[in-house]
Design an enzyme around this catalytic site. Structure first.
Site, PDB file in Angstrom:
ATOM      1  N   ILE A 171      21.270 -60.008  13.316  1.00 38.84           N
ATOM      2  CA  ILE A 171      22.482 -60.599  13.685  1.00 38.84           C
ATOM      3  C   ILE A 171      23.452 -60.852  12.571  1.00 38.84           C
ATOM      4  O   ILE A 171      23.131 -61.316  11.477  1.00 38.84           O
ATOM      5  CB  ILE A 171      22.494 -61.827  14.416  1.00 38.84           C
ATOM      6  CG1 ILE A 171      21.100 -62.010  15.433  1.00 38.84           C
ATOM      7  CG2 ILE A 171      23.666 -62.543  14.966  1.00 38.84           C
ATOM      8  CD1 ILE A 171      20.536 -63.256  15.809  1.00 38.84           C
ATOM      9  N   CYS A 172      24.755 -60.250  12.844  1.00 40.84           N
ATOM     10  CA  CYS A 172      25.844 -60.257  11.829  1.00 40.84           C
ATOM     11  C   CYS A 172      26.519 -61.737  12.039  1.00 40.84           C
ATOM     12  O   CYS A 172      27.608 -61.708  12.936  1.00 40.84           O
ATOM     13  CB  CYS A 172      26.675 -59.280  11.691  1.00 40.84           C
ATOM     14  SG  CYS A 172      28.045 -59.509  10.510  1.00 40.84           S
TER      15      CYS A 172
END
Lengths: 154, 359
Positions: free
Chosen positions: A87-88
């Site tokens: 996840i960014c």
């Protein structure tokens, strides 16, 4: 430090569950630092109805450092790697503060899903391109398709 | 026309450089908080710098005899204020002040709850703060308060807890009175500012955050904040900015002086801030024999209740009366800015202004 804090967080979650998180528990009994969570797809979005499994790897110096959170259920989102589940989210990197807990972090991930994400730093090029080109109907259809394919009824 | 090297780079190279730059972490060495040393060391450091810096640093030791380095790891501003706060309390010389501070800060948990922070999460960090207040108070009576303080701030995780507590306190203070700080934020709500520039461990203190930290942490303790800017601006001395109002309630415990060089904070001292060995020993003894037999005795002080939220003599209907309102009817001596609304307005709304000097 990490264990003491995690026990407190799990206790607080059990006495006051979060509407975003259906399950949060250690992946197996002997190890508090690896947890499994089930996140609900936010309502009135293309993720609605989906239940997403995530794994949380908590570093021994937690809460000084953030947990490593990954989707295990494939999730179609411009800031989520479809294959690895990475996840960014700035919160999980440079913007981490020890004043966040696992639940508030998972809620921030749900927030990321409902906000649609930022197509300019994409982990998922396909959906990001659709969004950048303004094809929001196409992007939503793609998200809905993958949500139904992988995240429904699990 | 000169062409910049970036223009010749391909997108891949650019993004590679961007990635390197994002991941760059400067190597930081030295203690988290160093020993106090003579400020002539700063003169030596800048001896070969350009004339503006030379002139300013040469004038420095005349007014500010000593300084203390704080590790430039991105939290130096927060750490310098926290350390300076404890030093000011030690220098003030009254161990019961530490208990008053603990009482005051404990009552601040109302603000933290109002701002939406979970007690079970922040209590660990708050406890680190309260423990240190007690440790330093008892070390003071044994005569080694400064060593205890220095050791605590060089304990990586302990000082990180204290900084997290201060960040949480600052963010909560700002979020519960956004109207005071919103005018100074560009295209950002107070909420966004706190999430991006106050709370993250990696967020160095900025002017608005520093102003809020002073408002909630230093001023109610009677501690003044001065920032001395050592930069390339005009002049032959460092520019001093004393954050106003000078203090609350007219009592004066001490001053935290920060030396600001672009991107970095250290601590500065005037001669009057230094402990005088002979005098301080007798003070400690006197206080130890008179007022500090049992910490709990100090609870009997008459204005004890005013330390709690909602328990001042005024505004009983308000959950958390502002300090001004407490002052208006409280037990404190009236201060200048109560009588002159203009002063209050000017100071409350201008954390960025640097014109409020008092020499």
């Amino acid at each position: 430090m990490a264990a003491k804090r995690l026990i407190k967080e799990l206790d607080a979650y059990h006495s006051d569950p979060s509407p975003a998180v259906a399950i949060l528990q250690p992946a197996d009994d002997g190890d508090l630092l690896h947890l499994t969570a089930v996140l609900l797809g936010p309502q009135e979005t293309a993720y609605e109805g989906g239940t997403f499994t995530l794994t949380l790897a908590v570093p021994p110096n937690y809460p000084a450092a953030p947990p490593d959170i990954r989707f295990r259920t494939p999730c179609c989102h411009p800031n989520v790697n479809f294959k690895t589940g990475e996840i960014c989210l700035d919160l999980l990197k440079g913007s981490w503060t020890p004043a966040y807990g696992l639940i508030s972090t998972l809620e921030a991930v749900q927030q990321l899903l409902s906000a649609g994400g930022n197509p300019d730093s994409p982990y998922n090029l396909d959906v990001a391109r659709l969004m950048r080109e303004g094809d929001l109907v196409g992007a939503e259809a793609l998200v809905r398709f993958y949500t139904r394919l992988y995240a429904w009824g699990r | 026309m000169a062409s910049y090297p970036q223009q010749d780079m391909s997108d891949e190279q650019l993004s590679e450089f961007q990635k390197l730059s994002n991941e760059y972490v400067p190597e930081v060495t030295g203690p988290l908080v160093g020993e106090r040393q003579s400020s002539t060391a700063i003169v030596a450091e800048y001896a070969s710098a350009d004339p503006v810096f030379q002139a300013k640093t040469e004038a420095l030791p005349q007014k500010y005899s000593h300084y203390r380095t704080v590790r430039g790891d991105g939290s130096c501003g927060w750490r310098a204020v926290a350390f300076g706060y404890f030093e000011a309390l030690i220098h003030h010389g009254d161990p019961s002040r530490f208990l008053e501070e603990e009482t005051r800060l404990r009552s601040s948990s109302n603000i933290l709850n109002m701002a939406g922070f979970d007690p079970f999460i922040y209590e660990d960090f708050a406890d680190a703060m309260f423990d240190l207040l007690r440790d330093v108070a008892s070390a003071m009576q044994a005569g080694h308060a400064e060593q205890t303080l220095l050791a605590a701030f060089n304990d990586e995780s302990n000082q990180a807890s204290i900084l997290t507590y201060l960040k949480t306190l600052t963010a909560a203070w700002m979020k519960t009175r956004p109207q005071d700080y919103a005018p100074w934020l560009l295209e950002q709500t107070v909420e966004e500012y706190c999430n991006a520039s106050v709370m993250p461990t990696s967020a160095e203190i900025e002017n608005v955050g520093l102003s809020a930290l002073k408002d909630t942490f230093l001023s109610p303790a009677g501690i003044t904040l001065e920032v001395l800017y050592l930069d390339r601006s005009e002049g032959s001395e460092v520019n001093m900015h004393r954050f106003s109002p000078v203090n609350h309630g007219g009592f004066d415990v001490g001053t935290v002086r920060l030396l600001y060089r672009p991107g970095h904070y250290d601590l500065l001292y005037k001669l009057q801030d230094l402990p005088h060995a002979a005098a301080s020993v007798s003070t400690y003894l006197q206080i130890a024999s008179q007022t500090h037999r049992e910490p709990i005795c100090a609870i009997g002080m008459p204005d004890f209740l005013t330390g709690f939220a909602g328990m001042s003599y005024v505004s009983p209907h308000q959950a958390w009366p502002g300090w001004q309102q407490q002052l208006a009817g409280g037990p404190f001596r009236p201060s200048a800015w109560e009588f002159e609304p203009d002063v209050l307005q000017a100071t409350a709304q201008s954390p960025l202004q640097t014109a409020m000097f008092r020499k």
